[in-house]
Design an enzyme around this catalytic site. Structure first.
Site, mmCIF file in Angstrom:
data_model
loop_
_atom_site.group_PDB
_atom_site.id
_atom_site.type_symbol
_atom_site.label_atom_id
_atom_site.label_comp_id
_atom_site.label_asym_id
_atom_site.label_seq_id
_atom_site.Cartn_x
_atom_site.Cartn_y
_atom_site.Cartn_z
ATOM 1 N N HIS A 1 -2.452 -5.529 -10.569
ATOM 2 C CA HIS A 1 -1.071 -5.527 -11.069
ATOM 3 C C HIS A 1 -1.093 -6.209 -12.442
ATOM 4 O O HIS A 1 -1.926 -7.081 -12.675
ATOM 5 C CB HIS A 1 -0.228 -6.335 -10.085
ATOM 6 C CG HIS A 1 1.243 -6.295 -10.322
ATOM 7 N ND1 HIS A 1 1.856 -7.033 -11.303
ATOM 8 C CD2 HIS A 1 2.235 -5.615 -9.694
ATOM 9 C CE1 HIS A 1 3.160 -6.801 -11.268
ATOM 10 N NE2 HIS A 1 3.420 -5.951 -10.303
ATOM 11 N N ASP B 1 -4.845 -12.607 -5.293
ATOM 12 C CA ASP B 1 -3.434 -12.280 -5.448
ATOM 13 C C ASP B 1 -2.972 -11.675 -4.118
ATOM 14 O O ASP B 1 -3.295 -10.527 -3.806
ATOM 15 C CB ASP B 1 -3.290 -11.293 -6.615
ATOM 16 C CG ASP B 1 -1.902 -10.660 -6.700
ATOM 17 O OD1 ASP B 1 -1.050 -10.951 -5.825
ATOM 18 O OD2 ASP B 1 -1.677 -9.870 -7.628
ATOM 19 N N GLN C 1 0.800 -8.624 -1.885
ATOM 20 C CA GLN C 1 0.973 -7.478 -0.982
ATOM 21 C C GLN C 1 0.370 -7.720 0.399
ATOM 22 O O GLN C 1 0.485 -6.869 1.282
ATOM 23 C CB GLN C 1 0.337 -6.222 -1.602
ATOM 24 C CG GLN C 1 0.984 -5.765 -2.880
ATOM 25 C CD GLN C 1 2.429 -5.346 -2.684
ATOM 26 O OE1 GLN C 1 2.842 -4.932 -1.597
ATOM 27 N NE2 GLN C 1 3.225 -5.452 -3.738
ATOM 28 N N LYS D 1 8.879 -10.650 -1.170
ATOM 29 C CA LYS D 1 8.227 -9.491 -0.549
ATOM 30 C C LYS D 1 8.033 -9.698 0.952
ATOM 31 O O LYS D 1 7.531 -8.832 1.655
ATOM 32 C CB LYS D 1 6.878 -9.228 -1.209
ATOM 33 C CG LYS D 1 6.999 -8.720 -2.645
ATOM 34 C CD LYS D 1 5.643 -8.311 -3.170
ATOM 35 C CE LYS D 1 5.586 -8.266 -4.676
ATOM 36 N NZ LYS D 1 6.307 -7.128 -5.267
ATOM 37 N N CYS E 1 3.514 -1.076 -12.376
ATOM 38 C CA CYS E 1 2.947 -2.218 -13.112
ATOM 39 C C CYS E 1 1.429 -2.205 -13.072
ATOM 40 O O CYS E 1 0.778 -3.257 -13.043
ATOM 41 C CB CYS E 1 3.475 -3.554 -12.588
ATOM 42 S SG CYS E 1 5.232 -3.745 -12.817
#
Lengths: 139, 418
Positions: B135, B212, B215, B238, B376
């Site tokens: 991302h 990261d 998600q 999220k 993104c």
């Protein structure tokens, strides 16, 4: 040459014939097929309208005070939207284009394309078309 | 003998998913005259009433600044704030609450890391390794750091399924590599990266690893100690929590060594015009009044998710993903982008030469919310040589009817746009 207001009114009447979104969108996509296509040599980054999720190339030329646009897009709804603008603005006086109201887009039922959302290119297209017109008035 | 698969099936079946869906008031609204089908969960999740109520409860009962006042409201607020930090610690199995830093979100957390850790430890000629899948939030902060430090950003390539190419990854590791920063799960395509193996390889070479987790945290059990990552970042919004709150997890030894990111109140012990003594962890990295409501309510979101069970959530989302993949694949001209063997509940696709923007516009008119565009991840889209994709991303509160509606809408779009 019909005035902007006359063309807008005509478009409003055309769109009013459809009572559902499908008809309106079919018609909009159809408008894209009549769009004066941009010359391939202008299909470069320099002529891309920034802020659109799809690619839109826009070119403007003038004949005296009158502005003429050509454009293209890789998305067919976007192409319909730019065709809608070109239909209203083509051949109009630069001065008038720079101050055009264009709220008819709301009235024909395509309001969602006017939201200040980054995925949405219509606002950017209008801005770019007006900028071209403004630039031409200064020459 | 009972297999793991059978256990997880029975787990998922034991949840009343219909009742779970009822918790989300927004799913009852209509969009363009049709019941909303929300399939943009990878961008942001919806909030259950338990979370919405917790926001109202916070402002109605103990809104005050934290860590300051001796009055009751401030004490109650501080207690709730720190209780939430403890919930986050348990949620990711960090070893201490000092390792849990509240940030604005994943992006804020990565910027903190790049600025604080990066400025101290990255030198001219060093290398930072990211992947082709990242991302922009996990590209740009490192790019900015590398530009300033004359360091080099190296990219791990992917194969056509959207999986990292392991051999190439190994080849890119060198004694110049100081940090690997990769997504746990790609937001655009959904592949789950082999983070544990990456971390093992990195640590054998004394390279630190940031994962990261934006998600991943909403969809599967996260265990930072088992993973052994040095840093892990994720966002509240999220995972059924509020926007504007996120987490930077870091091993205490690294966080201790890192200089503060922002200066101000809260992050100090003593201030004089000659010298400021910085506060201890985690406050050293939390300058200014924090997003108190966000942090507290993130705790409620965590309680909500763990109440259902991350294993159940994972299982349910895989059921939905498999069903949607099967249904979508049965349509003519479908091209799935990202077909990794191990995949999260993200379905990125294109149909024939239909532009994703056109598809997304028609789907919206049909009441179906998907994301279209580059997600993104412009370098990733450039790699596939596509303008973007249509991305349907599923959450546990979606159901089979949502998938039917998606398929129906895609069929309608194909008819109108071909």
């Amino acid at each position: 040459m019909a005035s902007m207001v006359e063309i807008e009114k005509e478009l409003e009447e055309d769109f009013a014939l459809f009572d559902d979104w499908e008809g309106k969108y079919d018609y909009l996509i159809g408008l894209g097929k009549d769009l004066p296509l941009i010359d391939d040599k202008y299909k470069t980054d320099e002529y891309i309208v920034r802020g659109c999720q799809s690619r839109v190339w826009l070119h403007a030329a003038n004949n005296g005070d009158f502005v003429f646009y050509s454009a293209d897009s890789d998305a067919i709804i976007t192409k319909g939207l730019v065709a809608l603008l070109v239909k209203v603005l083509n051949g109009q006086k630069a001065e008038e284009i720079a101050h055009a109201d264009l709220s008819f887009i709301d009235r024909i039922g395509l309001k969602e394309h006017l939201s200040p959302n980054r995925s949405n290119g219509l606002v950017s297209m209008i801005k770019q078309m007006k900028l071209y017109a403004l630039a031409l008035t200064k020459h | 003998m009972v297999t793991t698969k059978e256990i997880s099936t029975s787990l998922s079946a034991s949840v009343d998913w219909k009742k779970v869906r009822e918790d989300f008031p927004i799913l009852k609204r209509e969009v363009n005259g049709k019941p909303l089908v929300y399939l943009d969960n990878a961008a942001s999740s919806q909030k259950p009433k338990q979370v919405i109520d917790a926001i109202v409860h916070y402002y109605s009962h103990y809104n005050a600044n934290v860590h300051r006042g001796v009055h009751t409201l401030s004490q109650e607020g501080t207690h709730a704030f720190e209780a939430s930090r403890l919930l986050v610690k348990e949620f990711i199995n960090a070893s201490k609450t000092e390792e849990v830093i509240f940030t604005k979100g994943t992006t804020g957390a990565i910027n903190l890391l790049a600025y604080s850790w990066g400025r101290k430890y990255i030198q001219e000629g060093d290398e930072i390794l990211i992947s082709q899948l990242e991302h922009h939030s996990n590209i740009v902060p490192w790019q900015m750091l590398c530009e300033g430090k004359k360091a080099t950003l190296k990219i791990v390539p992917i194969n056509e399924k959207g999986e990292l190419i392991w051999d190439k990854f190994l080849q890119l590791l060198s004694d110049k590599t100081k940090l690997i920063s990769v997504a746990h799960i790609s937001n655009a395509l959904g592949p789950v990266n082999p983070v544990k193996n990456i971390i093992q390889e990195a640590h054998q070479r004394n390279i630190l690893v940031h994962i990261d987790g934006a998600q991943a945290a909403p969809h599967q059990k996260i265990d930072v100690q088992d993973m052994d990552c040095d840093f892990y970042t994720f966002s509240g919004h999220k995972m059924c929590g509020p926007t504007g709150i996120g987490i930077l997890y870091g091993k205490e030894k690294w966080l201790e060594e890192m200089p503060p990111f922002e200066g101000g109140g809260e992050m100090i012990k003593t201030v004089s015009f000659e010298k400021t003594i910085y506060n201890d962890l985690p406050f050293k990295f939390e300058a200014g009044t924090p997003h108190i409501e966000g942090a507290i309510v993130l705790g409620d979101a965590i309680k909500y998710l763990t109440g259902i069970g991350l294993e159940n959530i994972s299982k349910r989302e895989h059921e939905l993903l498999h069903l949607a993949t099967k249904e979508l694949n049965s349509l003519d001209g479908i091209r799935l982008i990202g077909t990794a063997a191990e995949k999260s509940s993200v379905l990125s696709f294109l149909v024939g030469d239909i532009h994703p923007f056109d598809m997304g516009t028609i789907l919206d008119k049909m009441g179906v919310a998907v994301r279209t565009g580059h997600h993104c991840c412009q370098p990733l889209m450039a790699w596939f040589d596509i303008p973007g994709t249509v991305r349907a991303s599923f959450s546990f509160y979606n159901n089979e009817n949502d998938i039917d509606r998606l398929i129906e809408a895609v069929k309608k779009a194909i008819k109108m746009l071909s």
